[in-house]
Scaffold this motif. Structure first.
Motif, PDB file in Angstrom:
ATOM      1  N   HIS A  91       2.033  -7.487  -6.142  1.00  0.00           N
ATOM      2  CA  HIS A  91       2.550  -6.672  -7.240  1.00  0.00           C
ATOM      3  C   HIS A  91       1.951  -5.260  -7.209  1.00  0.00           C
ATOM      4  CE1 HIS A  91       4.434 -10.135  -9.234  1.00  0.00           C
ATOM      5  NE2 HIS A  91       3.360 -10.816  -8.885  1.00  0.00           N
ATOM      6  N   PRO A  92       2.147  -4.517  -6.132  1.00  0.00           N
ATOM      7  CA  PRO A  92       1.584  -3.156  -6.088  1.00  0.00           C
ATOM      8  C   PRO A  92       2.180  -2.246  -7.158  1.00  0.00           C
ATOM      9  CG  PRO A  92       3.117  -3.486  -4.274  1.00  0.00           C
ATOM     10  CD  PRO A  92       2.908  -4.832  -4.907  1.00  0.00           C
ATOM     11  N   GLY A  93       3.439  -2.487  -7.522  1.00  0.00           N
ATOM     12  CA  GLY A  93       4.067  -1.651  -8.539  1.00  0.00           C
ATOM     13  C   GLY A  93       3.425  -1.795  -9.902  1.00  0.00           C
ATOM     14  N   ARG A  94       2.956  -2.989 -10.233  1.00  0.00           N
ATOM     15  CA  ARG A  94       2.300  -3.197 -11.526  1.00  0.00           C
ATOM     16  C   ARG A  94       0.929  -2.535 -11.547  1.00  0.00           C
ATOM     17  NH1 ARG A  94       4.837  -3.859 -15.795  1.00  0.00           N
ATOM     18  NH2 ARG A  94       3.171  -5.090 -16.731  1.00  0.00           N
TER      19      ARG A  94
ATOM     20  N   ASP B 119     -13.011   5.791  -4.399  1.00  0.00           N
ATOM     21  CA  ASP B 119     -12.571   4.417  -4.174  1.00  0.00           C
ATOM     22  C   ASP B 119     -11.308   4.096  -4.965  1.00  0.00           C
ATOM     23  OD1 ASP B 119     -14.710   3.950  -2.480  1.00  0.00           O
ATOM     24  OD2 ASP B 119     -15.998   3.194  -4.081  1.00  0.00           O
ATOM     25  N   ILE B 120     -11.265   4.503  -6.242  1.00  0.00           N
ATOM     26  CA  ILE B 120     -10.078   4.240  -7.059  1.00  0.00           C
ATOM     27  C   ILE B 120      -8.891   5.030  -6.523  1.00  0.00           C
ATOM     28  CG2 ILE B 120      -9.082   4.501  -9.365  1.00  0.00           C
ATOM     29  CD1 ILE B 120     -11.851   3.928 -10.511  1.00  0.00           C
ATOM     30  N   MET B 121      -9.134   6.254  -6.068  1.00  0.00           N
ATOM     31  CA  MET B 121      -8.058   7.043  -5.480  1.00  0.00           C
ATOM     32  C   MET B 121      -7.504   6.347  -4.242  1.00  0.00           C
ATOM     33  SD  MET B 121      -6.257   9.769  -5.915  1.00  0.00           S
ATOM     34  CE  MET B 121      -7.217  10.811  -7.034  1.00  0.00           C
ATOM     35  N   ARG B 122      -8.376   5.779  -3.433  1.00  0.00           N
ATOM     36  CA  ARG B 122      -7.911   5.073  -2.240  1.00  0.00           C
ATOM     37  C   ARG B 122      -7.102   3.833  -2.617  1.00  0.00           C
ATOM     38  NH1 ARG B 122     -12.360   4.698  -0.026  1.00  0.00           N
ATOM     39  NH2 ARG B 122     -12.965   2.618  -0.688  1.00  0.00           N
ATOM     40  N   ILE B 123      -7.506   3.115  -3.665  1.00  0.00           N
ATOM     41  CA  ILE B 123      -6.750   1.949  -4.122  1.00  0.00           C
ATOM     42  C   ILE B 123      -5.343   2.372  -4.547  1.00  0.00           C
ATOM     43  CG2 ILE B 123      -6.602   0.236  -5.979  1.00  0.00           C
ATOM     44  CD1 ILE B 123      -9.683   0.074  -5.872  1.00  0.00           C
ATOM     45  N   CYS B 124      -5.239   3.502  -5.229  1.00  0.00           N
ATOM     46  CA  CYS B 124      -3.933   4.025  -5.638  1.00  0.00           C
ATOM     47  C   CYS B 124      -3.104   4.416  -4.421  1.00  0.00           C
ATOM     48  CB  CYS B 124      -4.126   5.216  -6.569  1.00  0.00           C
ATOM     49  SG  CYS B 124      -2.584   5.946  -7.175  1.00  0.00           S
ATOM     50  N   GLN B 125      -3.715   5.080  -3.466  1.00  0.00           N
ATOM     51  CA  GLN B 125      -2.990   5.506  -2.262  1.00  0.00           C
ATOM     52  C   GLN B 125      -2.448   4.305  -1.495  1.00  0.00           C
ATOM     53  OE1 GLN B 125      -6.130   7.634  -0.326  1.00  0.00           O
ATOM     54  NE2 GLN B 125      -5.867   9.503  -1.554  1.00  0.00           N
ATOM     55  N   GLU B 126      -3.259   3.264  -1.354  1.00  0.00           N
ATOM     56  CA  GLU B 126      -2.830   2.083  -0.611  1.00  0.00           C
ATOM     57  C   GLU B 126      -1.674   1.383  -1.311  1.00  0.00           C
ATOM     58  OE1 GLU B 126      -6.380  -0.186  -0.246  1.00  0.00           O
ATOM     59  OE2 GLU B 126      -7.219   1.045   1.381  1.00  0.00           O
ATOM     60  N   ALA B 127      -1.713   1.334  -2.651  1.00  0.00           N
ATOM     61  CA  ALA B 127      -0.615   0.707  -3.386  1.00  0.00           C
ATOM     62  C   ALA B 127       0.671   1.515  -3.230  1.00  0.00           C
ATOM     63  CB  ALA B 127      -0.989   0.569  -4.857  1.00  0.00           C
ATOM     64  N   LEU B 128       0.571   2.842  -3.267  1.00  0.00           N
ATOM     65  CA  LEU B 128       1.752   3.679  -3.067  1.00  0.00           C
ATOM     66  C   LEU B 128       2.309   3.500  -1.654  1.00  0.00           C
ATOM     67  CD1 LEU B 128       0.584   6.977  -4.828  1.00  0.00           C
ATOM     68  CD2 LEU B 128       2.326   5.381  -5.652  1.00  0.00           C
TER      69      LEU B 128
ATOM     70  N   ARG C 140       2.191   0.804   0.111  1.00  0.00           N
ATOM     71  CA  ARG C 140       2.891  -0.480   0.119  1.00  0.00           C
ATOM     72  C   ARG C 140       4.301  -0.343  -0.444  1.00  0.00           C
ATOM     73  NH1 ARG C 140       0.423  -5.380   0.813  1.00  0.00           N
ATOM     74  NH2 ARG C 140      -1.826  -5.374   1.168  1.00  0.00           N
ATOM     75  N   LEU C 141       4.457   0.535  -1.426  1.00  0.00           N
ATOM     76  CA  LEU C 141       5.759   0.729  -2.059  1.00  0.00           C
ATOM     77  C   LEU C 141       6.629   1.729  -1.298  1.00  0.00           C
ATOM     78  CD1 LEU C 141       4.529   0.956  -5.755  1.00  0.00           C
ATOM     79  CD2 LEU C 141       5.741  -0.964  -4.704  1.00  0.00           C
ATOM     80  N   GLY C 142       6.093   2.332  -0.236  1.00  0.00           N
ATOM     81  CA  GLY C 142       6.844   3.312   0.531  1.00  0.00           C
ATOM     82  C   GLY C 142       7.040   4.623  -0.202  1.00  0.00           C
ATOM     83  N   ILE C 143       6.064   4.997  -1.041  1.00  0.00           N
ATOM     84  CA  ILE C 143       6.150   6.220  -1.832  1.00  0.00           C
ATOM     85  C   ILE C 143       5.282   7.291  -1.181  1.00  0.00           C
ATOM     86  CG2 ILE C 143       5.646   7.261  -4.077  1.00  0.00           C
ATOM     87  CD1 ILE C 143       6.230   4.536  -5.331  1.00  0.00           C
TER      88      ILE C 143
ATOM     89  N   ALA D 106       5.776  14.412  -5.419  1.00  0.00           N
ATOM     90  CA  ALA D 106       6.675  15.487  -5.826  1.00  0.00           C
ATOM     91  C   ALA D 106       8.040  15.456  -5.144  1.00  0.00           C
ATOM     92  CB  ALA D 106       6.011  16.842  -5.560  1.00  0.00           C
ATOM     93  N   ARG D 107       8.177  14.836  -3.990  1.00  0.00           N
ATOM     94  CA  ARG D 107       9.474  14.813  -3.324  1.00  0.00           C
ATOM     95  C   ARG D 107      10.475  13.983  -4.119  1.00  0.00           C
ATOM     96  NH1 ARG D 107       9.917  16.933   1.638  1.00  0.00           N
ATOM     97  NH2 ARG D 107       7.992  17.548   2.718  1.00  0.00           N
ATOM     98  N   ARG D 108      11.734  14.413  -4.088  1.00  0.00           N
ATOM     99  CA  ARG D 108      12.736  13.797  -4.959  1.00  0.00           C
ATOM    100  C   ARG D 108      12.854  12.293  -4.745  1.00  0.00           C
ATOM    101  NH1 ARG D 108      18.582  16.423  -4.766  1.00  0.00           N
ATOM    102  NH2 ARG D 108      17.304  18.161  -5.566  1.00  0.00           N
ATOM    103  N   GLY D 109      12.931  11.866  -3.498  1.00  0.00           N
ATOM    104  CA  GLY D 109      13.055  10.437  -3.227  1.00  0.00           C
ATOM    105  C   GLY D 109      11.837   9.652  -3.659  1.00  0.00           C
ATOM    106  N   ALA D 110      10.646  10.229  -3.459  1.00  0.00           N
ATOM    107  CA  ALA D 110       9.407   9.551  -3.850  1.00  0.00           C
ATOM    108  C   ALA D 110       9.306   9.440  -5.364  1.00  0.00           C
ATOM    109  CB  ALA D 110       8.205  10.303  -3.289  1.00  0.00           C
TER     110      ALA D 110
END
Length: 236
Positions: free
Chosen positions: A153-156, A193-202, A204-207, A220-224
């Protein structure tokens, strides 16, 4: 009598006992078993999965952002600070706490914010990242079972992170002499560390994301932005 469906008030009248005595007989053991053996899924032997993994991932994101776990009291206290403009967000934090196993959630109003608070013996079991001092001054590493849940559940998790330390806003720029407006997200946190956790979750979601500053992640990109809107969107 209780098993046969006799109402509680009739039981204590027929037996000539106080309501408290009958209530203790009927409910005390069940409540104690419910709170310790069933409600804390980390304390089971072996530990089991929670009933609502998605809500746990959301609460984990909120804790990593604006949460604080106080363990110096007899019963640990988890507090999540929420902007009082977003009642829906406050409701979502409340639901996540109860879904994780806590029975009662309280609120403390402060200037500009409402703290969602819950005492529970087992918060340290569910949030092993707690410790003395500010989060950005100590190591924050997810355990194996937390990484498993976040992988599902990376989105949650991202929703919890952006609801706490993130924002969605309309960026205004001048392009080729004309004003241009577009939505974008920022996530601001001092912990590497928290920033890296956020980056890894994004990831996973292809953002797609980039670091605008040392402590600021930008989408900032429209698709993301459209993709992140599926999981976060404007606060409400």
């Amino acid at each position: 009598m209780h098993a046969a469906g006799v109402p509680f008030s009739e039981i204590h009248r027929k037996l000539g006992l106080s309501r408290n005595t009958v209530a203790c007989w009927l409910y005390s053991k069940r409540a104690r078993t419910s709170q310790i053996d069933r409600r804390c899924w980390r304390c089971d032997h072996p530990p089991r999965r929670p009933d609502d993994v998605a809500s746990y991932c959301y609460l984990l994101g909120q804790y990593l952002g604006d949460g604080h776990l106080l363990t110096t009291q007899r019963v640990p206290l988890l507090t999540v600070a929420c902007d009082n403009r977003y009642l829906g967000l406050i409701h979502e934090v409340t639901h996540a706490m109860t879904a994780c196993g806590v029975r009662t959630v309280g609120y403390q109003e402060k200037p500009g914010c409402i703290s969602v608070r819950a005492h529970w013996t087992h918060w340290p079991c569910l949030l092993p990242q707690h410790g003395p001092g500010a989060k950005h001054r100590r190591e924050i590493v997810l355990t194996d079972w937390q990484r498993e849940f976040v992988g599902e559940h990376p989105g949650r998790l991202v929703r919890g992170l952006f609801h706490s330390d993130g924002s969605r806003f309309i960026n205004r720029v001048i392009a080729r002499g004309r004003p241009y407006r577009y939505p974008r997200y920022n996530f601001v946190n001092e912990s590497v560390d928290i920033m890296r956790i956020c980056q890894e979750a994004l990831d996973r979601l292809g953002i797609e994301w980039r670091m605008a500053r040392r402590n600021t992640l930008s989408v900032a990109r429209r698709g993301a932005v459209a993709r992140l809107d599926e999981f976060v969107g404007p606060k409400w």
